[in-house]
Design a protein around this motif. Sequence first.
Motif, PDB file in Angstrom:
ATOM      1  N   LEU A 170       0.844  -1.189   0.000  1.00  0.00           N
ATOM      2  CA  LEU A 170       0.000   0.000   0.000  1.00  0.00           C
ATOM      3  C   LEU A 170       0.880   1.240   0.000  1.00  0.00           C
ATOM      4  O   LEU A 170       2.010   1.221   0.470  1.00  0.00           O
ATOM      5  N   ALA A 171       0.339   2.328  -0.516  1.00  0.00           N
ATOM      6  CA  ALA A 171       0.975   3.637  -0.362  1.00  0.00           C
ATOM      7  C   ALA A 171       0.035   4.511   0.456  1.00  0.00           C
ATOM      8  O   ALA A 171      -1.176   4.515   0.224  1.00  0.00           O
ATOM      9  N   LEU A 172       0.578   5.216   1.421  1.00  0.00           N
ATOM     10  CA  LEU A 172      -0.202   6.147   2.249  1.00  0.00           C
ATOM     11  C   LEU A 172      -0.006   7.552   1.709  1.00  0.00           C
ATOM     12  O   LEU A 172       1.130   8.009   1.540  1.00  0.00           O
ATOM     13  N   PHE A 173      -1.119   8.246   1.449  1.00  0.00           N
ATOM     14  CA  PHE A 173      -1.062   9.640   1.010  1.00  0.00           C
ATOM     15  C   PHE A 173      -1.218  10.544   2.233  1.00  0.00           C
ATOM     16  O   PHE A 173      -2.284  10.567   2.850  1.00  0.00           O
ATOM     17  N   PRO A 174      -0.166  11.285   2.618  1.00  0.00           N
ATOM     18  CA  PRO A 174      -0.252  12.104   3.851  1.00  0.00           C
ATOM     19  C   PRO A 174      -1.096  13.361   3.708  1.00  0.00           C
ATOM     20  O   PRO A 174      -1.669  13.833   4.684  1.00  0.00           O
ATOM     21  N   GLY A 175      -1.120  13.981   2.495  1.00  0.00           N
ATOM     22  CA  GLY A 175      -1.878  15.210   2.302  1.00  0.00           C
ATOM     23  C   GLY A 175      -1.139  16.437   2.793  1.00  0.00           C
ATOM     24  O   GLY A 175       0.085  16.424   2.966  1.00  0.00           O
ATOM     25  N   CYS A 176      -1.874  17.514   3.047  1.00  0.00           N
ATOM     26  CA  CYS A 176      -1.249  18.778   3.463  1.00  0.00           C
ATOM     27  C   CYS A 176      -1.497  19.020   4.959  1.00  0.00           C
ATOM     28  O   CYS A 176      -0.647  18.705   5.789  1.00  0.00           O
ATOM     29  N   LEU A 240      -3.876   2.653  -2.800  1.00  0.00           N
ATOM     30  CA  LEU A 240      -3.570   3.913  -2.121  1.00  0.00           C
ATOM     31  C   LEU A 240      -4.537   4.094  -0.958  1.00  0.00           C
ATOM     32  O   LEU A 240      -5.735   3.832  -1.087  1.00  0.00           O
ATOM     33  N   VAL A 241      -4.025   4.542   0.194  1.00  0.00           N
ATOM     34  CA  VAL A 241      -4.888   4.800   1.343  1.00  0.00           C
ATOM     35  C   VAL A 241      -4.644   6.215   1.859  1.00  0.00           C
ATOM     36  O   VAL A 241      -3.566   6.778   1.697  1.00  0.00           O
ATOM     37  N   SER A 242      -5.687   6.775   2.476  1.00  0.00           N
ATOM     38  CA  SER A 242      -5.594   8.073   3.137  1.00  0.00           C
ATOM     39  C   SER A 242      -6.431   8.021   4.398  1.00  0.00           C
ATOM     40  O   SER A 242      -7.564   7.514   4.378  1.00  0.00           O
ATOM     41  N   VAL A 243      -5.891   8.523   5.508  1.00  0.00           N
ATOM     42  CA  VAL A 243      -6.653   8.544   6.763  1.00  0.00           C
ATOM     43  C   VAL A 243      -7.643   9.700   6.777  1.00  0.00           C
ATOM     44  O   VAL A 243      -8.413   9.844   7.720  1.00  0.00           O
ATOM     45  N   THR A 244      -7.627  10.536   5.740  1.00  0.00           N
ATOM     46  CA  THR A 244      -8.499  11.713   5.658  1.00  0.00           C
ATOM     47  C   THR A 244      -9.591  11.467   4.628  1.00  0.00           C
ATOM     48  O   THR A 244      -9.339  11.552   3.426  1.00  0.00           O
ATOM     49  N   PRO A 245     -10.820  11.163   5.042  1.00  0.00           N
ATOM     50  CA  PRO A 245     -11.880  10.897   4.067  1.00  0.00           C
ATOM     51  C   PRO A 245     -12.099  12.040   3.081  1.00  0.00           C
ATOM     52  O   PRO A 245     -12.488  11.813   1.933  1.00  0.00           O
ATOM     53  N   GLY A 246     -11.831  13.280   3.523  1.00  0.00           N
ATOM     54  CA  GLY A 246     -12.020  14.431   2.644  1.00  0.00           C
ATOM     55  C   GLY A 246     -11.111  14.450   1.432  1.00  0.00           C
ATOM     56  O   GLY A 246     -11.381  15.168   0.467  1.00  0.00           O
ATOM     57  N   ARG A 259      -7.345   1.669  -6.914  1.00  0.00           N
ATOM     58  CA  ARG A 259      -8.151   1.436  -5.709  1.00  0.00           C
ATOM     59  C   ARG A 259      -7.654   2.371  -4.613  1.00  0.00           C
ATOM     60  O   ARG A 259      -6.561   2.198  -4.081  1.00  0.00           O
ATOM     61  N   VAL A 260      -8.460   3.378  -4.288  1.00  0.00           N
ATOM     62  CA  VAL A 260      -8.126   4.381  -3.275  1.00  0.00           C
ATOM     63  C   VAL A 260      -9.097   4.202  -2.107  1.00  0.00           C
ATOM     64  O   VAL A 260     -10.312   4.328  -2.280  1.00  0.00           O
ATOM     65  N   LEU A 261      -8.545   3.911  -0.923  1.00  0.00           N
ATOM     66  CA  LEU A 261      -9.376   3.479   0.194  1.00  0.00           C
ATOM     67  C   LEU A 261      -9.068   4.220   1.486  1.00  0.00           C
ATOM     68  O   LEU A 261      -7.964   4.730   1.675  1.00  0.00           O
ATOM     69  N   ASP A 262     -10.046   4.214   2.374  1.00  0.00           N
ATOM     70  CA  ASP A 262      -9.827   4.518   3.774  1.00  0.00           C
ATOM     71  C   ASP A 262      -9.183   3.270   4.378  1.00  0.00           C
ATOM     72  O   ASP A 262      -9.684   2.154   4.171  1.00  0.00           O
ATOM     73  N   PRO A 263      -8.076   3.389   5.132  1.00  0.00           N
ATOM     74  CA  PRO A 263      -7.463   2.188   5.714  1.00  0.00           C
ATOM     75  C   PRO A 263      -8.418   1.399   6.597  1.00  0.00           C
ATOM     76  O   PRO A 263      -8.251   0.191   6.785  1.00  0.00           O
ATOM     77  N   LEU A 264      -9.438   2.071   7.151  1.00  0.00           N
ATOM     78  CA  LEU A 264     -10.419   1.364   7.980  1.00  0.00           C
ATOM     79  C   LEU A 264     -11.122   0.254   7.204  1.00  0.00           C
ATOM     80  O   LEU A 264     -11.459  -0.792   7.764  1.00  0.00           O
ATOM     81  N   THR A 265     -11.334   0.466   5.897  1.00  0.00           N
ATOM     82  CA  THR A 265     -11.976  -0.547   5.060  1.00  0.00           C
ATOM     83  C   THR A 265     -11.125  -1.810   4.989  1.00  0.00           C
ATOM     84  O   THR A 265     -11.634  -2.931   5.105  1.00  0.00           O
TER      85      THR A 265
END
Length: 401
Positions: A170-176, A240-246, A259-265
Amino acid sequence: MPGPAGRVAELADQCVQCGLCLPVCPTYALDRNEAESPRGRIAIAAALSSGLAEPTAELREPLDHCLGCLDCEKVCPAQVQYDELLIETRALLGPSSRHPRRLLSLIKRPALLRALRRLGHGIALPRWKGWLIRRLPAHSPWRTALLTLPATLPASPVRAGDQDIGKVRLALFPGCVASVEDAEAQQAAITLLQAAGFRISVLPAFCCGAMDLHGGATQAAEQAAQRVRSAWEASGATQLVSVTPGCLGTLRRALPGVRVLDPLTLLATHAESLQFRPLSLRVVVHLPCTQVNVACSDSALLQLLRHVPDLDVMPLPRPPHCCGAAGSHLLEFPERAAPLRDATLRQAATLDPQQLLSSNIGCRLYLAAGIDAQGLHWPTRHPLSLLAQQLMNAPSEQENP
Protein backbone atom coordinates in the motif's frame (compact mmCIF):
# COMPACT_ATOMS: atom_id res chain seq x y z
CA MET A 1 -18.49 15.57 -26.15
CA PRO A 2 -20.24 18.63 -24.67
CA GLY A 3 -18.21 21.61 -23.45
CA PRO A 4 -18.19 22.67 -19.77
CA ALA A 5 -21.52 24.51 -19.98
CA GLY A 6 -23.06 21.64 -21.94
CA ARG A 7 -21.79 19.17 -19.36
CA VAL A 8 -23.44 21.17 -16.55
CA ALA A 9 -26.71 21.29 -18.51
CA GLU A 10 -26.52 17.54 -19.13
CA LEU A 11 -25.98 16.79 -15.43
CA ALA A 12 -28.71 19.23 -14.34
CA ASP A 13 -31.19 17.63 -16.72
CA GLN A 14 -31.03 14.39 -14.69
CA CYS A 15 -32.84 16.05 -11.77
CA VAL A 16 -36.58 15.28 -11.62
CA GLN A 17 -37.23 17.99 -8.97
CA CYS A 18 -38.85 15.46 -6.59
CA GLY A 19 -37.60 17.22 -3.44
CA LEU A 20 -36.43 14.09 -1.59
CA CYS A 21 -33.08 15.82 -1.12
CA LEU A 22 -34.53 18.67 0.94
CA PRO A 23 -34.89 16.87 4.31
CA VAL A 24 -31.22 15.78 4.31
CA CYS A 25 -29.70 19.07 3.12
CA PRO A 26 -28.01 20.95 6.00
CA THR A 27 -28.11 24.34 4.28
CA TYR A 28 -31.80 24.01 3.47
CA ALA A 29 -32.35 23.20 7.16
CA LEU A 30 -30.59 26.47 8.05
CA ASP A 31 -32.54 28.73 5.70
CA ARG A 32 -35.67 26.92 4.54
CA ASN A 33 -34.89 28.65 1.25
CA GLU A 34 -35.36 26.66 -1.97
CA ALA A 35 -32.24 28.27 -3.48
CA GLU A 36 -30.21 26.76 -0.60
CA SER A 37 -31.38 23.23 -1.45
CA PRO A 38 -29.84 20.76 -3.93
CA ARG A 39 -32.68 21.07 -6.43
CA GLY A 40 -32.55 24.87 -6.12
CA ARG A 41 -28.83 24.85 -6.86
CA ILE A 42 -29.36 22.48 -9.78
CA ALA A 43 -31.92 24.90 -11.21
CA ILE A 44 -29.44 27.79 -10.80
CA ALA A 45 -26.67 25.74 -12.46
CA ALA A 46 -28.99 24.90 -15.38
CA ALA A 47 -29.92 28.57 -15.85
CA LEU A 48 -26.28 29.67 -15.74
CA SER A 49 -25.12 26.98 -18.19
CA SER A 50 -27.85 27.81 -20.71
CA GLY A 51 -27.27 31.57 -20.54
CA LEU A 52 -30.71 32.25 -19.08
CA ALA A 53 -29.10 33.91 -16.05
CA GLU A 54 -25.98 35.95 -15.40
CA PRO A 55 -23.55 34.85 -12.66
CA THR A 56 -24.30 37.71 -10.29
CA ALA A 57 -22.99 37.62 -6.71
CA GLU A 58 -26.54 37.06 -5.45
CA LEU A 59 -27.17 34.13 -7.79
CA ARG A 60 -23.89 32.36 -7.16
CA GLU A 61 -24.11 32.72 -3.36
CA PRO A 62 -26.20 29.54 -2.83
CA LEU A 63 -23.68 27.61 -4.92
CA ASP A 64 -20.85 28.95 -2.77
CA HIS A 65 -22.79 28.05 0.38
CA CYS A 66 -23.08 24.37 -0.58
CA LEU A 67 -21.11 22.13 1.80
CA GLY A 68 -20.65 19.34 -0.73
CA CYS A 69 -21.73 16.80 1.90
CA LEU A 70 -23.45 14.65 -0.78
CA ASP A 71 -26.29 13.51 1.45
CA CYS A 72 -28.52 14.51 -1.46
CA GLU A 73 -26.76 12.07 -3.80
CA LYS A 74 -27.39 9.24 -1.36
CA VAL A 75 -31.18 9.71 -1.36
CA CYS A 76 -31.66 10.78 -5.00
CA PRO A 77 -33.94 8.34 -6.88
CA ALA A 78 -32.73 9.73 -10.23
CA GLN A 79 -29.05 9.18 -9.26
CA VAL A 80 -28.09 12.76 -10.10
CA GLN A 81 -24.30 13.17 -10.03
CA TYR A 82 -24.53 16.19 -7.78
CA ASP A 83 -20.85 16.25 -6.80
CA GLU A 84 -19.80 16.35 -10.45
CA LEU A 85 -22.40 19.02 -11.21
CA LEU A 86 -21.20 21.19 -8.33
CA ILE A 87 -17.54 20.86 -9.36
CA GLU A 88 -18.29 21.66 -13.01
CA THR A 89 -20.51 24.64 -12.13
CA ARG A 90 -17.93 26.13 -9.77
CA ALA A 91 -15.30 25.62 -12.47
CA LEU A 92 -17.46 27.68 -14.84
CA LEU A 93 -17.82 30.45 -12.25
CA GLY A 94 -14.27 30.43 -10.89
CA PRO A 95 -13.29 30.97 -7.24
CA SER A 96 -15.56 32.96 -4.96
CA SER A 97 -14.54 36.45 -3.83
CA ARG A 98 -14.57 35.02 -0.29
CA HIS A 99 -12.08 32.29 -1.21
CA PRO A 100 -9.13 32.88 1.19
CA ARG A 101 -6.33 32.38 -1.34
CA ARG A 102 -3.42 33.49 0.86
CA LEU A 103 -4.48 31.44 3.84
CA LEU A 104 -5.14 28.37 1.73
CA SER A 105 -1.79 28.70 -0.03
CA LEU A 106 -0.16 28.49 3.41
CA ILE A 107 -2.30 25.55 4.53
CA LYS A 108 -1.52 23.63 1.35
CA ARG A 109 2.26 23.77 1.99
CA PRO A 110 2.89 21.26 4.79
CA ALA A 111 6.60 22.05 5.29
CA LEU A 112 5.79 25.74 5.76
CA LEU A 113 2.77 24.95 7.95
CA ARG A 114 4.86 22.70 10.19
CA ALA A 115 7.58 25.36 10.49
CA LEU A 116 5.03 28.04 11.40
CA ARG A 117 3.42 25.75 13.96
CA ARG A 118 6.81 25.25 15.62
CA LEU A 119 7.45 29.00 15.54
CA GLY A 120 4.04 29.65 17.10
CA HIS A 121 4.79 27.17 19.86
CA GLY A 122 8.18 28.80 20.42
CA ILE A 123 6.63 32.23 20.95
CA ALA A 124 3.83 30.79 23.15
CA LEU A 125 1.10 31.62 20.61
CA PRO A 126 -1.56 29.55 22.45
CA ARG A 127 -1.23 31.94 25.44
CA TRP A 128 -1.96 35.13 23.55
CA LYS A 129 -3.85 34.04 20.42
CA GLY A 130 -7.12 35.02 22.17
CA TRP A 131 -5.91 38.63 22.21
CA LEU A 132 -5.22 38.46 18.48
CA ILE A 133 -8.54 36.74 17.72
CA ARG A 134 -10.49 39.53 19.46
CA ARG A 135 -8.86 42.08 17.18
CA LEU A 136 -9.78 40.32 13.95
CA PRO A 137 -13.15 40.86 12.20
CA ALA A 138 -15.81 38.23 12.94
CA HIS A 139 -15.87 37.09 9.29
CA SER A 140 -12.08 36.93 8.87
CA PRO A 141 -10.84 33.49 7.71
CA TRP A 142 -7.66 34.13 9.71
CA ARG A 143 -9.75 34.44 12.86
CA THR A 144 -11.37 31.05 12.23
CA ALA A 145 -7.98 29.53 11.44
CA LEU A 146 -6.58 30.76 14.76
CA LEU A 147 -9.63 29.48 16.64
CA THR A 148 -9.07 25.98 15.23
CA LEU A 149 -5.30 26.01 15.80
CA PRO A 150 -4.34 23.20 18.24
CA ALA A 151 -2.42 24.22 21.36
CA THR A 152 -0.03 21.26 21.18
CA LEU A 153 2.84 20.72 18.78
CA PRO A 154 2.09 18.32 15.91
CA ALA A 155 3.64 14.86 15.91
CA SER A 156 6.71 14.08 13.80
CA PRO A 157 6.13 13.34 10.09
CA VAL A 158 4.92 9.82 9.42
CA ARG A 159 7.39 7.01 8.61
CA ALA A 160 6.73 3.48 7.40
CA GLY A 161 10.04 1.91 8.45
CA ASP A 162 11.67 -1.17 6.92
CA GLN A 163 9.42 -4.04 5.88
CA ASP A 164 10.32 -7.36 4.30
CA ILE A 165 7.03 -9.22 4.65
CA GLY A 166 3.44 -8.51 3.83
CA LYS A 167 0.51 -9.34 1.61
CA VAL A 168 -0.15 -6.24 -0.48
CA ARG A 169 1.93 -3.12 -0.88
CA LEU A 170 0.00 0.00 0.00
CA ALA A 171 0.97 3.64 -0.36
CA LEU A 172 -0.20 6.15 2.25
CA PHE A 173 -1.06 9.64 1.01
CA PRO A 174 -0.25 12.10 3.85
CA GLY A 175 -1.88 15.21 2.30
CA CYS A 176 -1.25 18.78 3.46
CA VAL A 177 -2.95 19.78 6.76
CA ALA A 178 -3.36 16.12 7.72
CA SER A 179 0.36 15.45 7.28
CA VAL A 180 1.00 18.01 10.04
CA GLU A 181 -2.05 17.83 12.31
CA ASP A 182 -2.92 14.16 11.81
CA ALA A 183 0.58 12.64 11.73
CA GLU A 184 -0.28 10.60 14.83
CA ALA A 185 -3.26 9.02 13.06
CA GLN A 186 -1.19 8.32 9.98
CA GLN A 187 1.44 6.56 12.09
CA ALA A 188 -1.39 4.66 13.79
CA ALA A 189 -2.67 3.53 10.38
CA ILE A 190 0.78 2.19 9.52
CA THR A 191 1.01 0.34 12.85
CA LEU A 192 -2.39 -1.27 12.34
CA LEU A 193 -1.91 -2.12 8.66
CA GLN A 194 1.47 -3.72 9.35
CA ALA A 195 -0.09 -5.73 12.18
CA ALA A 196 -2.71 -6.92 9.66
CA GLY A 197 0.07 -8.10 7.33
CA PHE A 198 0.26 -5.28 4.78
CA ARG A 199 3.41 -3.67 3.45
CA ILE A 200 3.15 0.11 3.26
CA SER A 201 5.15 3.04 1.94
CA VAL A 202 4.56 6.77 2.40
CA LEU A 203 4.15 9.26 -0.44
CA PRO A 204 5.53 12.81 -0.16
CA ALA A 205 3.33 15.25 1.75
CA PHE A 206 1.46 17.75 -0.44
CA CYS A 207 -2.08 18.91 -1.18
CA CYS A 208 -4.33 16.60 -3.22
CA GLY A 209 -6.14 19.63 -4.67
CA ALA A 210 -9.51 19.05 -2.97
CA MET A 211 -9.99 22.65 -1.82
CA ASP A 212 -9.04 23.99 -5.27
CA LEU A 213 -11.27 21.48 -7.07
CA HIS A 214 -14.29 22.31 -4.92
CA GLY A 215 -13.50 26.02 -4.95
CA GLY A 216 -13.50 26.41 -8.74
CA ALA A 217 -9.70 26.86 -9.07
CA THR A 218 -9.46 24.45 -11.99
CA GLN A 219 -5.86 25.05 -13.04
CA ALA A 220 -4.47 24.65 -9.51
CA ALA A 221 -6.59 21.51 -9.01
CA GLU A 222 -5.23 19.94 -12.18
CA GLN A 223 -1.64 20.75 -11.17
CA ALA A 224 -2.26 19.00 -7.84
CA ALA A 225 -3.83 16.01 -9.65
CA GLN A 226 -0.76 15.70 -11.87
CA ARG A 227 1.46 15.70 -8.80
CA VAL A 228 -0.69 12.93 -7.29
CA ARG A 229 -0.32 10.87 -10.47
CA SER A 230 3.46 11.32 -10.54
CA ALA A 231 3.85 10.35 -6.87
CA TRP A 232 1.60 7.33 -7.33
CA GLU A 233 3.49 6.07 -10.39
CA ALA A 234 6.80 6.40 -8.54
CA SER A 235 5.47 4.46 -5.52
CA GLY A 236 5.10 1.08 -7.22
CA ALA A 237 2.18 0.32 -4.89
CA THR A 238 -1.00 -1.52 -5.79
CA GLN A 239 -3.46 0.40 -3.59
CA LEU A 240 -3.57 3.91 -2.12
CA VAL A 241 -4.89 4.80 1.34
CA SER A 242 -5.59 8.07 3.14
CA VAL A 243 -6.65 8.54 6.76
CA THR A 244 -8.50 11.71 5.66
CA PRO A 245 -11.88 10.90 4.07
CA GLY A 246 -12.02 14.43 2.64
CA CYS A 247 -9.13 13.60 0.30
CA LEU A 248 -10.50 10.33 -1.08
CA GLY A 249 -12.87 11.72 -3.72
CA THR A 250 -10.20 13.99 -5.18
CA LEU A 251 -7.58 11.22 -5.14
CA ARG A 252 -9.99 8.88 -6.94
CA ARG A 253 -10.69 11.56 -9.51
CA ALA A 254 -6.94 12.01 -10.13
CA LEU A 255 -6.32 8.25 -10.28
CA PRO A 256 -9.18 6.59 -12.17
CA GLY A 257 -8.79 2.82 -12.10
CA VAL A 258 -6.67 2.86 -8.91
CA ARG A 259 -8.15 1.44 -5.71
CA VAL A 260 -8.13 4.38 -3.28
CA LEU A 261 -9.38 3.48 0.19
CA ASP A 262 -9.83 4.52 3.77
CA PRO A 263 -7.46 2.19 5.71
CA LEU A 264 -10.42 1.36 7.98
CA THR A 265 -11.98 -0.55 5.06
CA LEU A 266 -8.92 -2.78 4.76
CA LEU A 267 -8.52 -3.19 8.51
CA ALA A 268 -12.15 -4.26 8.93
CA THR A 269 -11.55 -7.19 6.57
CA HIS A 270 -8.71 -8.31 8.89
CA ALA A 271 -10.42 -7.46 12.19
CA GLU A 272 -10.21 -11.02 13.49
CA SER A 273 -6.40 -10.98 13.23
CA LEU A 274 -6.15 -7.79 15.32
CA GLN A 275 -6.29 -8.14 19.09
CA PHE A 276 -7.05 -5.12 21.27
CA ARG A 277 -6.59 -4.44 24.97
CA PRO A 278 -9.73 -3.51 26.96
CA LEU A 279 -10.51 0.17 27.45
CA SER A 280 -13.26 1.35 29.77
CA LEU A 281 -14.24 4.57 28.01
CA ARG A 282 -17.41 6.10 26.55
CA VAL A 283 -16.71 7.54 23.10
CA VAL A 284 -18.97 9.42 20.74
CA VAL A 285 -18.11 8.74 17.11
CA HIS A 286 -18.65 11.65 14.72
CA LEU A 287 -19.02 10.29 11.18
CA PRO A 288 -17.85 12.92 8.69
CA CYS A 289 -19.96 13.36 5.55
CA THR A 290 -17.10 12.19 3.35
CA GLN A 291 -16.63 9.07 5.46
CA VAL A 292 -20.31 8.16 5.04
CA ASN A 293 -20.86 9.27 1.43
CA VAL A 294 -17.44 8.99 -0.26
CA ALA A 295 -15.23 6.60 1.70
CA CYS A 296 -18.30 4.52 2.73
CA SER A 297 -16.22 3.30 5.67
CA ASP A 298 -18.56 4.22 8.54
CA SER A 299 -19.64 0.62 9.17
CA ALA A 300 -16.00 -0.55 9.00
CA LEU A 301 -15.04 2.05 11.62
CA LEU A 302 -17.79 1.05 14.03
CA GLN A 303 -16.98 -2.64 13.53
CA LEU A 304 -13.33 -2.08 14.47
CA LEU A 305 -14.11 0.06 17.50
CA ARG A 306 -16.50 -2.59 18.78
CA HIS A 307 -13.60 -5.06 18.75
CA VAL A 308 -12.05 -3.12 21.66
CA PRO A 309 -13.28 -4.81 24.86
CA ASP A 310 -15.19 -2.57 27.32
CA LEU A 311 -15.24 0.38 24.90
CA ASP A 312 -18.67 2.05 24.87
CA VAL A 313 -19.12 3.14 21.25
CA MET A 314 -21.92 5.61 20.47
CA PRO A 315 -22.29 6.91 16.90
CA LEU A 316 -23.45 10.51 16.76
CA PRO A 317 -27.06 10.56 15.49
CA ARG A 318 -27.84 12.09 12.09
CA PRO A 319 -29.21 14.75 11.70
CA PRO A 320 -27.38 17.02 12.00
CA HIS A 321 -25.90 15.82 8.73
CA CYS A 322 -22.79 18.03 8.65
CA CYS A 323 -20.64 19.74 11.29
CA GLY A 324 -20.15 22.79 9.04
CA ALA A 325 -16.39 22.45 8.45
CA ALA A 326 -16.67 21.21 4.83
CA GLY A 327 -13.17 21.92 3.53
CA SER A 328 -12.69 25.69 3.36
CA HIS A 329 -16.38 26.46 4.12
CA LEU A 330 -15.64 27.19 7.80
CA LEU A 331 -13.10 29.81 6.66
CA GLU A 332 -15.32 31.43 4.03
CA PHE A 333 -18.66 31.35 5.86
CA PRO A 334 -17.99 31.08 9.62
CA GLU A 335 -21.41 32.57 10.44
CA ARG A 336 -23.11 29.70 8.56
CA ALA A 337 -20.77 26.97 9.75
CA ALA A 338 -21.15 27.76 13.47
CA PRO A 339 -24.86 26.80 13.83
CA LEU A 340 -24.17 23.44 12.18
CA ARG A 341 -21.28 22.77 14.54
CA ASP A 342 -23.33 23.82 17.56
CA ALA A 343 -26.12 21.42 16.55
CA THR A 344 -23.57 18.62 16.23
CA LEU A 345 -22.15 19.32 19.68
CA ARG A 346 -25.63 19.49 21.21
CA GLN A 347 -26.30 16.01 19.88
CA ALA A 348 -22.96 14.82 21.28
CA ALA A 349 -23.76 16.32 24.70
CA THR A 350 -26.90 14.19 25.00
CA LEU A 351 -24.64 11.11 24.95
CA ASP A 352 -22.36 12.40 27.74
CA PRO A 353 -19.07 11.38 26.08
CA GLN A 354 -15.66 11.05 27.67
CA GLN A 355 -13.99 11.40 24.28
CA LEU A 356 -15.05 12.40 20.76
CA LEU A 357 -13.67 10.56 17.73
CA SER A 358 -13.70 11.92 14.18
CA SER A 359 -11.77 10.75 11.12
CA ASN A 360 -11.59 13.96 9.12
CA ILE A 361 -8.98 16.47 10.30
CA GLY A 362 -10.99 19.57 9.32
CA CYS A 363 -14.07 18.30 11.15
CA ARG A 364 -12.09 17.34 14.23
CA LEU A 365 -10.23 20.66 14.53
CA TYR A 366 -13.48 22.56 14.06
CA LEU A 367 -15.37 20.45 16.59
CA ALA A 368 -12.47 20.72 19.06
CA ALA A 369 -12.60 24.53 18.78
CA GLY A 370 -16.32 24.43 19.54
CA ILE A 371 -15.76 22.10 22.48
CA ASP A 372 -13.16 24.53 23.80
CA ALA A 373 -15.40 27.57 23.32
CA GLN A 374 -18.23 25.89 25.22
CA GLY A 375 -16.00 24.92 28.14
CA LEU A 376 -16.55 21.20 27.61
CA HIS A 377 -13.97 18.58 28.49
CA TRP A 378 -14.00 16.07 25.67
CA PRO A 379 -10.60 15.17 24.19
CA THR A 380 -10.80 14.62 20.43
CA ARG A 381 -8.89 11.98 18.49
CA HIS A 382 -8.79 10.15 15.19
CA PRO A 383 -10.31 6.67 15.70
CA LEU A 384 -7.15 5.08 14.26
CA SER A 385 -5.12 6.61 17.09
CA LEU A 386 -7.33 4.96 19.69
CA LEU A 387 -7.23 1.61 17.88
CA ALA A 388 -3.42 1.66 17.61
CA GLN A 389 -3.16 2.65 21.28
CA GLN A 390 -5.17 -0.45 22.28
CA LEU A 391 -3.54 -2.84 19.83
CA MET A 392 -1.84 -5.79 21.49
CA ASN A 393 1.96 -5.48 21.25
CA ALA A 394 1.63 -1.85 20.18
CA PRO A 395 4.58 0.45 21.01
CA SER A 396 4.59 1.45 24.69
CA GLU A 397 4.37 5.18 23.94
CA GLN A 398 0.82 4.69 22.64
CA GLU A 399 -0.50 3.27 25.90
CA ASN A 400 -1.93 6.43 27.49
CA PRO A 401 -5.52 7.20 26.44
